[in-house]
Design a protein around this motif. Structure first.
Motif, PDB file in Angstrom:
ATOM      1  N   GLY A 114     -28.741   7.785   3.240  1.00 25.05           N
ATOM      2  CA  GLY A 114     -29.738   6.730   3.307  1.00 25.05           C
ATOM      3  C   GLY A 114     -30.174   6.350   4.707  1.00 25.05           C
ATOM      4  N   ARG A 115     -29.856   7.163   5.699  1.00 24.62           N
ATOM      5  CA  ARG A 115     -30.254   6.830   7.073  1.00 24.62           C
ATOM      6  C   ARG A 115     -31.725   7.155   7.284  1.00 24.62           C
ATOM      7  NH1 ARG A 115     -26.218   8.259  11.566  1.00 24.62           N
ATOM      8  NH2 ARG A 115     -28.040   7.436  12.535  1.00 24.62           N
ATOM      9  N   SER A 116     -32.448   6.203   7.838  1.00 26.98           N
ATOM     10  CA  SER A 116     -33.873   6.399   8.070  1.00 26.98           C
ATOM     11  C   SER A 116     -34.096   7.317   9.268  1.00 26.98           C
ATOM     12  CB  SER A 116     -34.547   5.053   8.340  1.00 26.98           C
ATOM     13  OG  SER A 116     -34.152   4.554   9.609  1.00 26.98           O
ATOM     14  N   ALA A 117     -35.324   7.827   9.365  1.00 31.65           N
ATOM     15  CA  ALA A 117     -35.680   8.677  10.495  1.00 31.65           C
ATOM     16  C   ALA A 117     -35.516   7.904  11.800  1.00 31.65           C
ATOM     17  CB  ALA A 117     -37.117   9.180  10.338  1.00 31.65           C
ATOM     18  N   GLY A 118     -35.848   6.624  11.791  1.00 31.67           N
ATOM     19  CA  GLY A 118     -35.696   5.807  12.994  1.00 31.67           C
ATOM     20  C   GLY A 118     -34.247   5.667  13.410  1.00 31.67           C
ATOM     21  N   ALA A 119     -33.355   5.430  12.448  1.00 33.37           N
ATOM     22  CA  ALA A 119     -31.918   5.305  12.760  1.00 33.37           C
ATOM     23  C   ALA A 119     -31.376   6.628  13.293  1.00 33.37           C
ATOM     24  CB  ALA A 119     -31.146   4.862  11.525  1.00 33.37           C
ATOM     25  N   ARG A 120     -31.807   7.730  12.688  1.00 29.65           N
ATOM     26  CA  ARG A 120     -31.349   9.045  13.156  1.00 29.65           C
ATOM     27  C   ARG A 120     -31.864   9.320  14.570  1.00 29.65           C
ATOM     28  NH1 ARG A 120     -33.359  10.392   8.141  1.00 29.65           N
ATOM     29  NH2 ARG A 120     -34.875  11.821   9.053  1.00 29.65           N
ATOM     30  N   ALA A 121     -33.105   8.908  14.854  1.00 29.75           N
ATOM     31  CA  ALA A 121     -33.676   9.117  16.191  1.00 29.75           C
ATOM     32  C   ALA A 121     -32.930   8.295  17.238  1.00 29.75           C
ATOM     33  CB  ALA A 121     -35.155   8.758  16.198  1.00 29.75           C
ATOM     34  N   ARG A 122     -32.624   7.044  16.904  1.00 28.93           N
ATOM     35  CA  ARG A 122     -31.881   6.204  17.855  1.00 28.93           C
ATOM     36  C   ARG A 122     -30.512   6.816  18.156  1.00 28.93           C
ATOM     37  NH1 ARG A 122     -34.651   2.550  14.920  1.00 28.93           N
ATOM     38  NH2 ARG A 122     -32.968   2.131  13.437  1.00 28.93           N
ATOM     39  N   LYS A 123     -29.852   7.356  17.132  1.00 26.14           N
ATOM     40  CA  LYS A 123     -28.541   7.975  17.342  1.00 26.14           C
ATOM     41  C   LYS A 123     -28.670   9.213  18.234  1.00 26.14           C
ATOM     42  CE  LYS A 123     -24.465   9.738  15.023  1.00 26.14           C
ATOM     43  NZ  LYS A 123     -23.775   9.929  13.757  1.00 26.14           N
ATOM     44  N   ALA A 124     -29.677  10.035  17.997  1.00 26.19           N
ATOM     45  CA  ALA A 124     -29.873  11.237  18.821  1.00 26.19           C
ATOM     46  C   ALA A 124     -30.164  10.851  20.269  1.00 26.19           C
ATOM     47  CB  ALA A 124     -31.004  12.088  18.255  1.00 26.19           C
ATOM     48  N   GLN A 125     -30.968   9.807  20.461  1.00 26.95           N
ATOM     49  CA  GLN A 125     -31.279   9.366  21.823  1.00 26.95           C
ATOM     50  C   GLN A 125     -30.039   8.802  22.506  1.00 26.95           C
ATOM     51  OE1 GLN A 125     -34.565   6.863  20.746  1.00 26.95           O
ATOM     52  NE2 GLN A 125     -36.083   8.454  21.209  1.00 26.95           N
ATOM     53  N   GLN A 126     -29.214   8.072  21.749  1.00 28.81           N
ATOM     54  CA  GLN A 126     -27.968   7.540  22.306  1.00 28.81           C
ATOM     55  C   GLN A 126     -27.052   8.690  22.721  1.00 28.81           C
ATOM     56  OE1 GLN A 126     -24.924   6.064  19.654  1.00 28.81           O
ATOM     57  NE2 GLN A 126     -24.457   4.375  21.060  1.00 28.81           N
ATOM     58  N   HIS A 127     -26.934   9.705  21.878  1.00 28.31           N
ATOM     59  CA  HIS A 127     -26.074  10.845  22.198  1.00 28.31           C
ATOM     60  C   HIS A 127     -26.580  11.568  23.446  1.00 28.31           C
ATOM     61  CE1 HIS A 127     -23.803  11.400  18.145  1.00 28.31           C
ATOM     62  NE2 HIS A 127     -23.896  10.137  18.513  1.00 28.31           N
ATOM     63  N   LEU A 128     -27.886  11.713  23.566  1.00 26.52           N
ATOM     64  CA  LEU A 128     -28.455  12.361  24.747  1.00 26.52           C
ATOM     65  C   LEU A 128     -28.135  11.546  25.997  1.00 26.52           C
ATOM     66  CD1 LEU A 128     -30.235  14.633  25.925  1.00 26.52           C
ATOM     67  CD2 LEU A 128     -32.199  13.132  25.548  1.00 26.52           C
ATOM     68  N   ALA A 129     -28.311  10.232  25.918  1.00 20.82           N
ATOM     69  CA  ALA A 129     -28.038   9.363  27.068  1.00 20.82           C
ATOM     70  C   ALA A 129     -26.560   9.397  27.451  1.00 20.82           C
ATOM     71  CB  ALA A 129     -28.474   7.932  26.760  1.00 20.82           C
ATOM     72  N   VAL A 130     -25.669   9.349  26.461  1.00 14.62           N
ATOM     73  CA  VAL A 130     -24.228   9.395  26.735  1.00 14.62           C
ATOM     74  C   VAL A 130     -23.885  10.715  27.438  1.00 14.62           C
ATOM     75  CG1 VAL A 130     -21.951   9.598  25.642  1.00 14.62           C
ATOM     76  CG2 VAL A 130     -23.521   7.794  24.925  1.00 14.62           C
ATOM     77  N   GLY A 131     -24.409  11.810  26.926  1.00 13.49           N
ATOM     78  CA  GLY A 131     -24.152  13.112  27.549  1.00 13.49           C
ATOM     79  C   GLY A 131     -24.639  13.159  28.985  1.00 13.49           C
ATOM     80  N   GLN A 132     -25.824  12.585  29.234  1.00 15.72           N
ATOM     81  CA  GLN A 132     -26.362  12.580  30.589  1.00 15.72           C
ATOM     82  C   GLN A 132     -25.505  11.718  31.519  1.00 15.72           C
ATOM     83  OE1 GLN A 132     -30.365  11.308  29.684  1.00 15.72           O
ATOM     84  NE2 GLN A 132     -31.143  13.396  29.738  1.00 15.72           N
TER      85      GLN A 132
END
Length: 152
Positions: A83-101
């Motif tokens: 039930g995760r929305s596209a927006g929630a999935r996008a925020r998680k992907a952006q958070q993961h990218l930022a953490v990695g950086q």
């Protein structure tokens, strides 16, 4: 002497980052963010136009725009497993990218992996194990959605 980074450079980098996230996840929220950034720069990349063309084809197909769920699905904006929305999935992907950086930046400055992960976890309020999982990409892999590739 440090090179000057222009507004156009920042927009290009942000657009390319969203393109990379879109290609990696298939999540159209990244595409919409890139579209908004590209509009500010007065130039829409072909990969975004290709996505709009595919959406238009789905919407204009017989029965294509019959309900809000069908319209959301045509744009790839529905919910996905759990039930995760596209927006929630996008925020998680952006958070993961930022953490990695953040971790890579600290590693580049000479910290060990353990030190970098610990410092980032303290700074952003995630557990050490969560940051380590993000950085080592040991998260369970989800089935990737079809991504519209630009015409060659």
């Amino acid at each position: 002497m440090n090179p000057v980074i222009t507004r156009g450079d920042l927009i290009r980098i942000a657009t390319e980052t969203n393109h990379m996230l879109y290609q990696g996840t298939g999540n159209p929220i990244h595409l919409w963010a890139a579209y908004q950034q590209a509009r500010a720069a007065k130039g829409i990349p072909g990969w975004i136009i290709d996505y709009f063309d595919e959406c238009a084809s789905r919407l204009l197909a017989p029965g294509g725009a019959s309900s809000s769920k069908v319209i959301a699905a045509a744009f790839g904006l529905g919910t996905q497993g759990g039930g995760r929305s596209a927006g929630a999935r996008a925020r998680k992907a952006q958070q993961h990218l930022a953490v990695g950086q953040m971790v890579r930046h600290r590693r580049h400055k000479g910290q060990t992996a353990t030190e970098a992960i610990f410092d980032v976890s303290e700074e952003i309020g995630l557990s050490y194990d969560t940051v380590k999982e993000i950085v080592t990409r040991r998260s369970p892999k989800r089935k990737r959605r079809k991504v519209v590739q630009p015409a060659k």
